[in-house]
Design an enzyme around this catalytic site. Structure first.
Site, PDB file in Angstrom:
ATOM      1  N   GLU A  59      -2.046  11.223  17.074  1.00 46.85           N
ATOM      2  CA  GLU A  59      -2.578  12.510  17.087  1.00 46.85           C
ATOM      3  C   GLU A  59      -3.620  12.706  16.175  1.00 46.85           C
ATOM      4  O   GLU A  59      -4.468  13.402  16.052  1.00 46.85           O
ATOM      5  CB  GLU A  59      -1.170  13.543  16.603  1.00 46.85           C
ATOM      6  CG  GLU A  59      -0.215  13.280  17.833  1.00 46.85           C
ATOM      7  CD  GLU A  59       0.537  12.259  18.132  1.00 46.85           C
ATOM      8  OE1 GLU A  59       0.614  11.400  17.276  1.00 46.85           O
ATOM      9  OE2 GLU A  59       1.226  12.146  19.186  1.00 46.85           O
ATOM     10  N   GLN A 108       2.150  -6.530  46.344  1.00 49.45           N
ATOM     11  CA  GLN A 108       1.051  -5.726  45.976  1.00 49.45           C
ATOM     12  C   GLN A 108       1.178  -4.605  44.736  1.00 49.45           C
ATOM     13  O   GLN A 108       0.440  -4.694  43.882  1.00 49.45           O
ATOM     14  CB  GLN A 108       0.258  -4.947  47.104  1.00 49.45           C
ATOM     15  CG  GLN A 108      -0.291  -5.957  48.199  1.00 49.45           C
ATOM     16  CD  GLN A 108      -1.156  -5.139  48.995  1.00 49.45           C
ATOM     17  OE1 GLN A 108      -1.341  -3.895  49.181  1.00 49.45           O
ATOM     18  NE2 GLN A 108      -2.214  -5.770  49.998  1.00 49.45           N
ATOM     19  N   PHE A 114       0.888  -1.167  -0.009  1.00 51.02           N
ATOM     20  CA  PHE A 114       0.029   0.034   0.185  1.00 51.02           C
ATOM     21  C   PHE A 114       0.852   1.149  -0.031  1.00 51.02           C
ATOM     22  O   PHE A 114       1.716   1.327   1.170  1.00 51.02           O
ATOM     23  CB  PHE A 114      -0.951  -0.123   1.332  1.00 51.02           C
ATOM     24  CG  PHE A 114      -1.796   1.054   1.299  1.00 51.02           C
ATOM     25  CD1 PHE A 114      -3.190   0.927   0.575  1.00 51.02           C
ATOM     26  CD2 PHE A 114      -1.621   1.918   2.332  1.00 51.02           C
ATOM     27  CE1 PHE A 114      -3.979   1.847   0.835  1.00 51.02           C
ATOM     28  CE2 PHE A 114      -2.825   3.060   2.696  1.00 51.02           C
ATOM     29  CZ  PHE A 114      -4.005   2.652   1.867  1.00 51.02           C
ATOM     30  N   ILE A 173       7.144   2.395   2.567  1.00 46.14           N
ATOM     31  CA  ILE A 173       6.041   1.775   2.006  1.00 46.14           C
ATOM     32  C   ILE A 173       6.519   0.078   2.494  1.00 46.14           C
ATOM     33  O   ILE A 173       7.497  -0.493   2.399  1.00 46.14           O
ATOM     34  CB  ILE A 173       6.162   1.646   0.552  1.00 46.14           C
ATOM     35  CG1 ILE A 173       5.954   3.122   0.116  1.00 46.14           C
ATOM     36  CG2 ILE A 173       5.216   0.757  -0.048  1.00 46.14           C
ATOM     37  CD1 ILE A 173       4.702   3.839   0.750  1.00 46.14           C
ATOM     38  N   GLU A 204       4.266  10.118   1.569  1.00 48.62           N
ATOM     39  CA  GLU A 204       5.162  10.635   0.720  1.00 48.62           C
ATOM     40  C   GLU A 204       6.244  11.216   1.778  1.00 48.62           C
ATOM     41  O   GLU A 204       5.880  11.585   2.990  1.00 48.62           O
ATOM     42  CB  GLU A 204       4.855  11.675  -0.191  1.00 48.62           C
ATOM     43  CG  GLU A 204       3.960  10.773  -1.226  1.00 48.62           C
ATOM     44  CD  GLU A 204       3.282  11.802  -2.294  1.00 48.62           C
ATOM     45  OE1 GLU A 204       3.807  13.036  -2.207  1.00 48.62           O
ATOM     46  OE2 GLU A 204       2.918  11.333  -3.080  1.00 48.62           O
ATOM     47  N   GLU A 243      -0.374   3.908   9.628  1.00 50.05           N
ATOM     48  CA  GLU A 243      -1.861   3.714   9.438  1.00 50.05           C
ATOM     49  C   GLU A 243      -2.741   5.002  10.111  1.00 50.05           C
ATOM     50  O   GLU A 243      -3.724   5.060  10.710  1.00 50.05           O
ATOM     51  CB  GLU A 243      -2.471   2.550   9.614  1.00 50.05           C
ATOM     52  CG  GLU A 243      -2.166   1.637   8.533  1.00 50.05           C
ATOM     53  CD  GLU A 243      -2.771   0.152   8.569  1.00 50.05           C
ATOM     54  OE1 GLU A 243      -4.036   0.135   8.724  1.00 50.05           O
ATOM     55  OE2 GLU A 243      -2.077  -0.444   8.187  1.00 50.05           O
ATOM     56  N   GLY A 263      12.649  -7.320  34.674  1.00 51.91           N
ATOM     57  CA  GLY A 263      14.058  -6.656  35.065  1.00 51.91           C
ATOM     58  C   GLY A 263      14.885  -6.497  33.881  1.00 51.91           C
ATOM     59  O   GLY A 263      14.693  -6.546  32.565  1.00 51.91           O
TER      60      GLY A 263
HETATM   61  N1  COS Z   1     -14.516   7.568   4.418  1.00 55.96           N
HETATM   62  C1  COS Z   1     -14.872   8.188   3.279  1.00 55.96           C
HETATM   63  N2  COS Z   1     -14.664   9.616   2.967  1.00 55.96           N
HETATM   64  C2  COS Z   1     -13.737  10.098   3.848  1.00 55.96           C
HETATM   65  C3  COS Z   1     -13.183   9.722   4.891  1.00 55.96           C
HETATM   66  C4  COS Z   1     -13.326   8.384   5.111  1.00 55.96           C
HETATM   67  N3  COS Z   1     -13.006   7.586   6.221  1.00 55.96           N
HETATM   68  N4  COS Z   1     -12.186  10.480   5.547  1.00 55.96           N
HETATM   69  C5  COS Z   1     -12.510  11.590   4.814  1.00 55.96           C
HETATM   70  N5  COS Z   1     -13.230  11.561   3.908  1.00 55.96           N
HETATM   71  C6  COS Z   1     -13.645  12.477   2.776  1.00 55.96           C
HETATM   72  C7  COS Z   1     -14.165  13.791   3.400  1.00 55.96           C
HETATM   73  O1  COS Z   1     -15.499  13.269   3.472  1.00 55.96           O
HETATM   74  C8  COS Z   1     -13.900  14.722   2.447  1.00 55.96           C
HETATM   75  O2  COS Z   1     -14.685  14.533   1.317  1.00 55.96           O
HETATM   76  P1  COS Z   1     -15.856  15.850   1.041  1.00 55.96           P
HETATM   77  O3  COS Z   1     -14.958  17.265   0.691  1.00 55.96           O
HETATM   78  O4  COS Z   1     -16.430  15.467  -0.235  1.00 55.96           O
HETATM   79  O5  COS Z   1     -16.577  15.927   2.256  1.00 55.96           O
HETATM   80  C9  COS Z   1     -12.494  14.498   2.070  1.00 55.96           C
HETATM   81  O6  COS Z   1     -12.221  12.847   1.944  1.00 55.96           O
HETATM   82  C10 COS Z   1     -11.390  15.104   2.727  1.00 55.96           C
HETATM   83  O7  COS Z   1     -11.572  15.027   4.049  1.00 55.96           O
HETATM   84  P2  COS Z   1     -10.918  15.825   5.193  1.00 55.96           P
HETATM   85  O8  COS Z   1     -11.294  17.265   4.730  1.00 55.96           O
HETATM   86  O9  COS Z   1     -11.196  15.078   6.478  1.00 55.96           O
HETATM   87  O10 COS Z   1      -9.370  15.630   4.742  1.00 55.96           O
HETATM   88  P3  COS Z   1      -8.006  15.957   5.463  1.00 55.96           P
HETATM   89  O11 COS Z   1      -7.033  16.309   4.378  1.00 55.96           O
HETATM   90  O12 COS Z   1      -8.528  17.056   6.228  1.00 55.96           O
HETATM   91  O13 COS Z   1      -7.312  14.794   6.043  1.00 55.96           O
HETATM   92  C11 COS Z   1      -6.801  13.212   7.833  1.00 55.96           C
HETATM   93  C12 COS Z   1      -7.857  14.278   7.222  1.00 55.96           C
HETATM   94  C13 COS Z   1      -5.935  13.880   8.709  1.00 55.96           C
HETATM   95  C14 COS Z   1      -7.901  12.383   8.747  1.00 55.96           C
HETATM   96  C15 COS Z   1      -6.301  12.265   6.755  1.00 55.96           C
HETATM   97  O14 COS Z   1      -5.305  12.997   6.075  1.00 55.96           O
HETATM   98  C16 COS Z   1      -5.496  10.936   7.451  1.00 55.96           C
HETATM   99  O15 COS Z   1      -6.313   9.992   7.667  1.00 55.96           O
HETATM  100  N6  COS Z   1      -3.937  11.194   7.544  1.00 55.96           N
HETATM  101  C17 COS Z   1      -3.311  10.078   8.048  1.00 55.96           C
HETATM  102  C18 COS Z   1      -3.109   9.384   6.839  1.00 55.96           C
HETATM  103  C19 COS Z   1      -2.383   8.029   7.330  1.00 55.96           C
HETATM  104  O16 COS Z   1      -3.064   7.048   7.741  1.00 55.96           O
HETATM  105  N7  COS Z   1      -1.503   7.761   6.772  1.00 55.96           N
HETATM  106  C20 COS Z   1      -0.456   6.476   7.077  1.00 55.96           C
HETATM  107  C21 COS Z   1      -0.440   5.885   5.560  1.00 55.96           C
HETATM  108  S1  COS Z   1      -0.834   4.193   5.513  1.00 55.96           S
HETATM  109  S2  COS Z   1       0.811   3.319   6.636  1.00 55.96           S
END
Ligand code: COS
Length: 384
Positions: free
Chosen positions: A368, A279, A125, A159, A129, A364, A340
């Site tokens: 935070e 305890q 997956f 990745i 970046e 994932e 230990g």
């Molecule tokens: N399911 C479906 N749609 C989703 C969703 C979900 N779980 N989460 C967000 N969306 C949709 C939102 O509804 C929005 O769509 P609309 O504009 O049409 O309403 C769009 O995607 C953008 O969502 P949002 O504004 O919440 O995006 P952000 O850029 O603010 O990002 C977070 C939100 C921080 C939650 C996201 O960037 C994230 O999950 N980051 C972590 C990424 C991650 O897990 N990285 C690890 C990689 S794999 S090891």
């Protein structure tokens, strides 16, 4: 037995029991020298034994009709309890192919998923970046349409399975819009010209990990998952499923640490009694057990809601991932303390768990990010 809880059906109870028995006799007990080879072997063994069939849906050779969250979670918890690398390989087959299950054309499903289930092809997956980890919508890898192909350019990093995967689920910006809306998802076979492994990354709990470079890497439109510009949603929905399974892996690691700590506390003698007679030790053990029970409940609640209620479980999965990974970190740290000096000796189970749990609080979606997701969901729902 916690599988007696109403979250589960007989098929889950049988699965957890059979897999646990299988793990005891079939999984290596020590860490390998060559992780690439070990992961290839584990994918092969898990595939042949039929466990990878739970990582894909029934229509493409899966064991159950749908991608069943409770099965994914039980498998990850059980594998993590016995062998972290086995959990890693199982998880990556699911995460790496999850977007095909959710958004792939019938042709892509039939081409890729049966091979994933058989352990013949290794999946990965590719989302993060160098400058787009937590803020994934800031990604800059581009996918430019040229005739009936997309041309990919850019860098993906952190990745998992990078270097050993047979194909990657890659997210790239295909539309001239910044932010979440311009991203598309693609399946890119590892041998596609223009896809290079730029660097292998060594980490404290070794597993295959790499930075990938895409240089004029051509991918047919037919390899796109979902519509153009829909990639962010594809990524988030895939993560909604697999974040709950990260929580389950943390529960597996934490429960193993607790089991090791209980044995150690009873056996270790000091000041004329056993460690378990103090305890102070009992209080620690009580906290450890309670933390893992509550983490398991949140985890299987998220899985059950998705499977049975068909609910969108973004918030519940985030709560489970955050709680289980943070709790397991504390539980494993407490187990090391109970051991230990032995707790930090290479080769000890709790020492390995101490290294293995750390990245779960980051990958994932870091803790935070989970907090952001939970709070945003609460605020959106609140009407007052
Ligand atoms: N399911 C479906 N749609 C989703 C969703 C979900 N779980 N989460 C967000 N969306 C949709 C939102 O509804 C929005 O769509 P609309 O504009 O049409 O309403 C769009 O995607 C953008 O969502 P949002 O504004 O919440 O995006 P952000 O850029 O603010 O990002 C977070 C939100 C921080 C939650 C996201 O960037 C994230 O999950 N980051 C972590 C990424 C991650 O897990 N990285 C690890 C990689 S794999 S090891």
């Amino acid at each position: 037995m916690f599988t007696d809880l109403p979250f589960f059906e007989d098929v889950h109870r049988e699965l957890a029991h059979n897999l646990n028995e299988w793990c005891v006799t079939n999984l290596p007990k020590s860490e390998p020298h060559d992780v690439d080879e070990a992961c290839r072997d584990l994918v092969d063994v898990l595939g042949k034994a039929g466990w990878l069939r739970y990582a894909v849906p029934g229509e493409a050779g899966g064991a159950l009709d749908k991608l069943d969250s409770r099965a994914l979670c039980l498998i990850r918890e059980t594998l993590a309890y016995h062998n972290g690398l086995a959990d890693f390989t199982f998880a990556m087959q699911g995460l790496g192919s999850g977007a095909i299950t959710l958004y792939g054309s019938d042709e892509l499903k039939q081409r890729y998923l049966p091979k994933v289930a058989a352990g013949e092809w290794i999946a990965a997956f590719a989302l993060s970046e160098p400058e787009a980890g937590s803020d994934v919508a800031a990604m800059t890898t581009s996918a430019t349409l040229d005739g009936d192909e997309y041309v990919l350019n850019g860098t993906k990093t952190w990745i998992s399975n990078g270097g050993i995967a047979d194909f990657y689920t890659v997210f790239a910006r295909s539309e001239p819009i910044s932010g979440a809306k311009g991203i598309s998802a693609f399946i890119v076979p590892a041998n596609t010209p223009g896809l290079h492994i730029a660097e292998r990354i060594e980490v404290i709990a070794p597993h295959p990990l790499a930075t990938l470079h895409f240089e004029n890497c051509r991918v047919p439109i037919s390899q796109r998952l979902g519509a153009a510009g829909e990639g962010f949603k594809v990524a988030m929905q895939t993560l909604d499923i697999f974040r709950a399974s990260v929580a389950a892996a943390a529960v597996g690691f934490g429960r193993r640490a607790l089991a090791e700590a209980l044995t150690r506390a009873k056996q270790r003698k000091l000041f004329g009694q056993s460690l378990a007679d103090f305890q102070m030790t009992q209080a620690t053990l009580a906290d450890m057990a309670t933390a893992m029970e509550s983490s398991a409940l949140l985890t299987y609640q998220a899985a059950w809601l998705r499977d049975v209620k068909g609910a969108i479980t973004t918030r519940e999965a985030a709560m489970a991932k955050m709680t289980a990974t943070e709790s397991a970190q504390q539980v494993i740290d407490a187990a090391v303390q109970i051991f230990g000096g032995l707790g930090v000796k290479r080769g000890e189970i709790v020492e390995r768990l101490y290294r293995e749990i750390r990245s779960l609080r980051i990958y994932e979606g870091a803790t935070e990010v989970q907090k952001l997701i939970i709070a945003r969901s609460l605020l959106k729902e609140s009407t007052r």
